[in-house]
Design an enzyme around this catalytic site. Structure first.
Site, PDB file in Angstrom:
ATOM      1  N   CYS A 226       0.899  -1.480   0.004  1.00 15.95           N
ATOM      2  CA  CYS A 226       0.069   0.065   0.080  1.00 15.95           C
ATOM      3  C   CYS A 226       1.025   1.190  -0.036  1.00 15.95           C
ATOM      4  O   CYS A 226       1.489   1.616  -1.110  1.00 15.95           O
ATOM      5  CB  CYS A 226      -0.984   0.022   1.025  1.00 15.95           C
TER       6      CYS A 226
ATOM      7  N   HIS B  74      -3.452  -6.064   2.585  1.00 10.72           N
ATOM      8  CA  HIS B  74      -3.031  -6.072   3.811  1.00 10.72           C
ATOM      9  C   HIS B  74      -3.473  -7.589   3.997  1.00 10.72           C
ATOM     10  O   HIS B  74      -4.229  -8.089   3.523  1.00 10.72           O
ATOM     11  CB  HIS B  74      -3.679  -5.185   4.516  1.00 10.72           C
TER      12      HIS B  74
HETATM   13  N1  GLN Z   1      -2.128   6.925   2.150  1.00  7.93           N
HETATM   14  C1  GLN Z   1      -2.151   5.764   1.170  1.00  7.93           C
HETATM   15  C2  GLN Z   1      -3.374   5.844   0.457  1.00  7.93           C
HETATM   16  O1  GLN Z   1      -4.448   6.106   1.019  1.00  7.93           O
HETATM   17  C3  GLN Z   1      -1.602   4.483   1.675  1.00  7.93           C
HETATM   18  C4  GLN Z   1      -2.869   3.892   2.642  1.00  7.93           C
HETATM   19  C5  GLN Z   1      -2.242   2.382   3.231  1.00  7.93           C
HETATM   20  O2  GLN Z   1      -1.049   2.379   3.235  1.00  7.93           O
HETATM   21  N2  GLN Z   1      -3.209   1.584   3.462  1.00  7.93           N
HETATM   22  O3  GLN Z   1      -3.745   5.426  -0.775  1.00  7.93           O
END
Ligand code: GLN
Length: 237
Positions: free
Chosen positions: A94, A190
């Site tokens: 992510c 995740h």
């Molecule tokens: N801040 C990033 C987004 O919203 C990554 C979010 C995350 O790592 N879950 O795209």
């Protein structure tokens, strides 16, 4: 510490630890130890240099401002790019995926440089993707499952290929999920992803060791996988 200890770098867990992805390091460590290898997790703190001598590097998800901080830090400390150019596997989730790309747009509207290990550009989309996420790809022969929680959508350039094709959820935002360049892999999964997808964990470990690992019978993991796969459309289970 034995000479052959596999050292698993967990990068900046203070800022890239929001979504539980630090568990990926534990999974890799345990899957090595269960097969008789010496292994240890080496957390690399935000205020320390990134060593270029670790065997594999992991980056997790993070909040928007934390992600900018992490990207700046990794650009200022060349250990990660040095190790990756020498062939060390890198796995980013992510925010980790977005940082591994060439640039990402923050929610302030500004573009921030990534470390450029993946040919990926990320920009925010109007809708946040919060869902189960599943994809089918070529790297492993089982569906990849996890959950996603991000606003960024990622576009791949010719220097990266997708990790898979989305069969549930959003992923990169164009029907593809994740990105791969050589031994650098990014994903929106995740879970932690390597707990939910042991085949992917073992693929990364085979890159670390330079050979395939013997299979590991783990009924608990299979039970977890079958529960999660039951959430997918019947035709792809
Ligand atoms: N801040 C990033 C987004 O919203 C990554 C979010 C995350 O790592 N879950 O795209």
């Amino acid at each position: 510490m034995a000479e052959s200890t596999v050292r698993i770098g967990l990068l900046l867990p203070e800022v890239l630890g929001t979504y539980g992805d630090s568990g990926n390091a534990q999974v890799l460590c345990k899957r090595l130890q269960w097969r008789g290898h010496e292994a240890e997790v080496v957390p690399v703190a935000l205020d320390s240099e990134v060593p270029s001598t670790l065997d594999i590097y992991l980056l997790g998800g993070g909040e928007d401002s934390a992600q900018v901080l992490a990207a700046r830090r990794l650009l200022a400390s060349p250990g990660l790019t040095r190790a990756a150019s020498a062939g060390a596997p890198v796995f980013g989730v992510c925010a980790g995926l977005q940082i591994l790309g060439t640039r990402f747009r923050g929610f302030d509207g500004a573009d921030h440089p990534g470390v450029g290990l993946l040919d990926v550009v990320t920009a925010p989309s109007p809708r946040r993707a919060v869902s189960e996420l599943a994809a089918i790809g070529d790297l492993v022969d089982t569906p990849l499952t996890g959950f996603e929680n991000h606003q960024g959508t990622s576009t791949l350039g010719p220097g990266s290929v997708a990790l898979g094709r989305v069969v549930r959820g959003t992923g990169n935002g164009d029907g593809t999920e994740g990105a791969v360049t050589g031994h650098v892999v990014g994903t929106y999964l995740h879970g932690p992803a390597l707990a939910r997808n042991p085949a992917l964990a073992d693929l990364l470990l085979s890159w670390v060791l330079g050979r395939d690992l013997p299979s590991l019978a783990m009924p608990e993991v299979e039970l977890l996988r079958s529960e999660r796969l039951a959430a997918l459309p019947r035709r792809i289970r």
